[in-house]
Design a protein around this motif. Structure first.
Motif, PDB file in Angstrom:
ATOM      1  N   ILE A   1      -0.292 -23.007  64.519  1.00 14.45           N
ATOM      2  CA  ILE A   1      -0.590 -23.367  63.298  1.00 14.45           C
ATOM      3  C   ILE A   1       0.448 -22.509  62.397  1.00 14.45           C
ATOM      4  O   ILE A   1       1.007 -21.394  62.541  1.00 14.45           O
ATOM      5  N   ASP A   2       1.178 -23.407  61.592  1.00 15.66           N
ATOM      6  CA  ASP A   2       2.286 -23.049  60.768  1.00 15.66           C
ATOM      7  C   ASP A   2       1.571 -22.781  59.139  1.00 15.66           C
ATOM      8  O   ASP A   2       0.924 -23.743  58.805  1.00 15.66           O
ATOM      9  N   ASP A   3       1.854 -21.614  58.807  1.00 21.56           N
ATOM     10  CA  ASP A   3       1.398 -21.789  57.295  1.00 21.56           C
ATOM     11  C   ASP A   3       2.048 -21.315  56.219  1.00 21.56           C
ATOM     12  O   ASP A   3       3.392 -20.568  56.355  1.00 21.56           O
ATOM     13  N   GLN A   4       1.993 -21.786  55.062  1.00 21.70           N
ATOM     14  CA  GLN A   4       2.849 -21.810  53.934  1.00 21.70           C
ATOM     15  C   GLN A   4       1.910 -21.350  52.868  1.00 21.70           C
ATOM     16  O   GLN A   4       0.986 -21.960  52.485  1.00 21.70           O
ATOM     17  N   ILE A   5       1.934 -20.125  52.428  1.00 26.87           N
ATOM     18  CA  ILE A   5       1.076 -19.334  51.352  1.00 26.87           C
ATOM     19  C   ILE A   5       2.050 -19.168  50.158  1.00 26.87           C
ATOM     20  O   ILE A   5       3.318 -18.530  50.023  1.00 26.87           O
ATOM     21  N   ASP A   6       1.448 -19.894  48.854  1.00 26.45           N
ATOM     22  CA  ASP A   6       2.314 -19.796  47.915  1.00 26.45           C
ATOM     23  C   ASP A   6       1.181 -19.430  46.664  1.00 26.45           C
ATOM     24  O   ASP A   6       0.530 -20.430  46.010  1.00 26.45           O
ATOM     25  N   GLY A   7       1.143 -18.299  46.142  1.00 26.74           N
ATOM     26  CA  GLY A   7       0.247 -17.593  45.239  1.00 26.74           C
ATOM     27  C   GLY A   7      -1.152 -18.045  45.738  1.00 26.74           C
ATOM     28  O   GLY A   7      -1.520 -17.512  46.806  1.00 26.74           O
ATOM     29  N   THR A   8      -1.782 -18.840  45.411  1.00 27.91           N
ATOM     30  CA  THR A   8      -3.228 -18.900  45.441  1.00 27.91           C
ATOM     31  C   THR A   8      -3.432 -20.272  46.168  1.00 27.91           C
ATOM     32  O   THR A   8      -4.458 -20.706  46.601  1.00 27.91           O
ATOM     33  N   SER A   9      -2.288 -20.861  46.823  1.00 26.89           N
ATOM     34  CA  SER A   9      -2.483 -22.275  47.565  1.00 26.89           C
ATOM     35  C   SER A   9      -1.867 -21.968  48.976  1.00 26.89           C
ATOM     36  O   SER A   9      -0.679 -21.147  49.120  1.00 26.89           O
ATOM     37  N   ALA A  10      -2.610 -22.190  50.004  1.00 26.82           N
ATOM     38  CA  ALA A  10      -2.230 -22.229  51.067  1.00 26.82           C
ATOM     39  C   ALA A  10      -2.322 -23.556  52.034  1.00 26.82           C
ATOM     40  O   ALA A  10      -2.923 -24.405  51.566  1.00 26.82           O
ATOM     41  N   VAL A  11      -1.205 -23.819  52.655  1.00 28.69           N
ATOM     42  CA  VAL A  11      -1.099 -25.153  53.593  1.00 28.69           C
ATOM     43  C   VAL A  11      -1.192 -24.539  55.031  1.00 28.69           C
ATOM     44  O   VAL A  11      -0.100 -23.869  55.352  1.00 28.69           O
ATOM     45  N   LEU A  12      -2.222 -24.922  55.794  1.00 31.37           N
ATOM     46  CA  LEU A  12      -2.156 -24.493  57.121  1.00 31.37           C
ATOM     47  C   LEU A  12      -1.899 -25.817  58.041  1.00 31.37           C
ATOM     48  O   LEU A  12      -2.774 -26.694  57.960  1.00 31.37           O
ATOM     49  N   SER A  13      -0.639 -26.160  58.590  1.00 34.17           N
ATOM     50  CA  SER A  13      -0.358 -27.441  59.325  1.00 34.17           C
ATOM     51  C   SER A  13      -0.570 -26.893  60.868  1.00 34.17           C
ATOM     52  O   SER A  13       0.063 -25.918  61.524  1.00 34.17           O
ATOM     53  N   VAL A  14      -1.625 -27.513  61.542  1.00 36.61           N
ATOM     54  CA  VAL A  14      -2.061 -27.500  62.826  1.00 36.61           C
ATOM     55  C   VAL A  14      -1.418 -28.453  63.591  1.00 36.61           C
ATOM     56  O   VAL A  14      -1.400 -29.469  63.502  1.00 36.61           O
ATOM     57  N   ASN A  15      -1.006 -27.787  64.898  1.00 41.43           N
ATOM     58  CA  ASN A  15      -0.336 -28.603  65.827  1.00 41.43           C
ATOM     59  C   ASN A  15      -1.233 -28.603  67.269  1.00 41.43           C
ATOM     60  O   ASN A  15      -1.450 -27.441  67.582  1.00 41.43           O
TER      61      ASN A  15
END
Ligand SMILES: Nc1ncnc2c1ncn2[C@@H]1O[C@H](COP(=O)(O)OP(=O)(O)O)[C@@H](O)[C@H]1O
Ligand SMILES: Nc1ncnc2c1ncn2[C@@H]1O[C@H](COP(=O)(O)OP(=O)(O)O)[C@@H](O)[C@H]1O
Lengths: 142, 110, 142, 110
Positions: free
Chosen positions: D3-17
């Motif tokens: 899982i790659d995550d990108q957390i930006d303030g109150t938003s998070a994107v979890l990219s699952v592989n």
């Protein structure tokens, strides 16, 4: 007790691909290094092919078996049959001499595994057949 | 395994796809023999799209090579897939076949 | 006698991928239509997951079993455990009602197979556990 | 599964592989919980690179959706892979999650 993953197959050519898939999935789940997974696939194919052919030669219709486990830092794969047995001379044959139409299976298994051993008898019927045992180091040797 | 063939006079190119093992190798042998029977004197076996090949496949290719040479023909093997090349390498058959990585690297027909 | 391809697995979460690989390879070698292979993969995963969890719930450490064959124009897959058994109510539960955090495995297997049956007991120990049997038509229904 | 995550303030994107199943799903749950703990109120789970997911993965996502809604947050699922979409479809969860096929199709953050 060692936990084995064991696949029992009817002794027939069309199942060799199933053995390869099982061997590769077991090796992946055991964390065999990615660059060795293809070696496991090839060795599974060679050993199961030999088992199927050994049964065919003496018209034995019993199943063959491939099993895998992890032991002492190695991925272990065994293929067992109840065929006529594998003689000494064949086990240590190399690839020298003129190209031939067969007889490359054992040299390939020896080249593509970290250890290759043959014992008479096997899991299925202790007094009959052949067990081929191959191992692969889980960490690349340093 | 599937095989596409392209026969053009005395040259045949057999493009093999999928897995070559004890189950599929007999088909490969038959297709090579039928190309010979149709008069091919130069046969190219293209393994570029083979995902897996074991020593049963090698045995078929050695048999075909011998038969072609006896008939004064040529057999060439094209392969650029690493796992398949490895089995040629560990058996010392790379040079025996003169395996090339692309059909363009083959010697021009005489 | 039917020829089964049989995989015996230690009852543990990390082996479910091995069961999927075996199921997919068996289905391919049985000529299950390409567009159904993913259904076989999913169903194998659901059934083996349930078997592993059934064993875990009652702390049974015996292996589980997945086996495949072809019979009467169908690819057949069975998953057997020696867990506490699967009650009637669960077998026919649907996907209605508010979204839930579990309980989708059986509805998924029913949706993605051409037949889904549960019988008490199994190949391993006739008097114990559960066998889930799913079949897939080899030719698309006309 | 990774899982790659990108957390930006109150938003998070979890990219699952990779594969989401009973073995890997606990890691997915932990990563969603830790994004929440780090203050994410909008979480996007990107399943575009998931090769396989079964109902264990669905259960984790339903749990996460409930928890996010209780906390007045949002959870979105992005997926364009046919085998993975099928399991959302047969369980009737496509609409529950409002699954979209690209991250660009998500409603802009409020
Ligand atoms: N499991 C086995 N049981 C009995 N004989 C075997 C077995 N495996 C190999 N052999 C014998 O050893 C020979 C060499 O095997 P191998 O190197 O794999 O090449 P090939 O199978 O192509 O002949 C076989 O031809 C067979 O006679
Ligand atoms: N093989 C089994 N043995 C015992 N109980 C089972 C088995 N399979 C399923 N069950 C029971 O049925 C319930 C529903 O199963 P399922 O629909 O697969 O969803 P889940 O496993 O997510 O709960 C399980 O929670 C379990 O209680």
């Amino acid at each position: 007790m060692t936990d084995w993953v064991t696949l029992e197959l009817p002794s027939a050519a069309h199942v060799v691909g199933i053995a390869r898939a099982m061997a590769v999935a077991s090796a992946s789940s055991a964390n065999v290094p990615v660059d060795r997974i293809e070696d496991v696939r090839t060795c599974a194919s060679e050993a199961v092919t030999n088992a199927v052919q050994a049964h065919r030669r003496v018209e034995i219709h019993l199943p063959i078996l491939i099993r895998t486990t992890v032991s002492a830092g190695r991925f272990v794969m065994e293929v067992c049959d109840v065929g006529p047995g594998l003689d000494e001379e064949m086990r240590s044959r190399g690839v020298d001499g003129p190209p031939r139409e067969g007889g490359y299976g054992i040299p390939v298994m020896r080249a593509l595994s970290d250890s290759f051993d043959v014992t008479p008898g096997g899991v299925l019927q202790p007094g009959m057949g052949t067990t081929v045992r191959m191992t692969y180091l889980l960490e690349p040797a340093v | 395994m599937t095989i596409d063939d392209q026969i053009d006079g005395t040259s045949a190119v057999l493009s093999v796809n999928g897995e070559v093992d004890v189950y599929t190798a007999p088909t490969l042998r038959e297709r090579i023999l039928s190309a010979m029977n149709e008069g091919a004197t130069t046969i190219v076996i293209d393994l570029s799209n083979v995902s897996f090949m074991d020593s049963t496949g090698l045995g078929i290719l050695v048999g075909a090579l011998k038969r072609m040479r006896q008939a004064d023909g040529e057999l060439h093997v094209v392969c650029d897939s690493e796992p398949v090349l490895k089995i040629f390498r560990v058996t010392g058959l790379m040079d025996v076949f003169g395996v090339v990585s692309s059909i363009d690297d083959l010697p021009a027909a005489p």
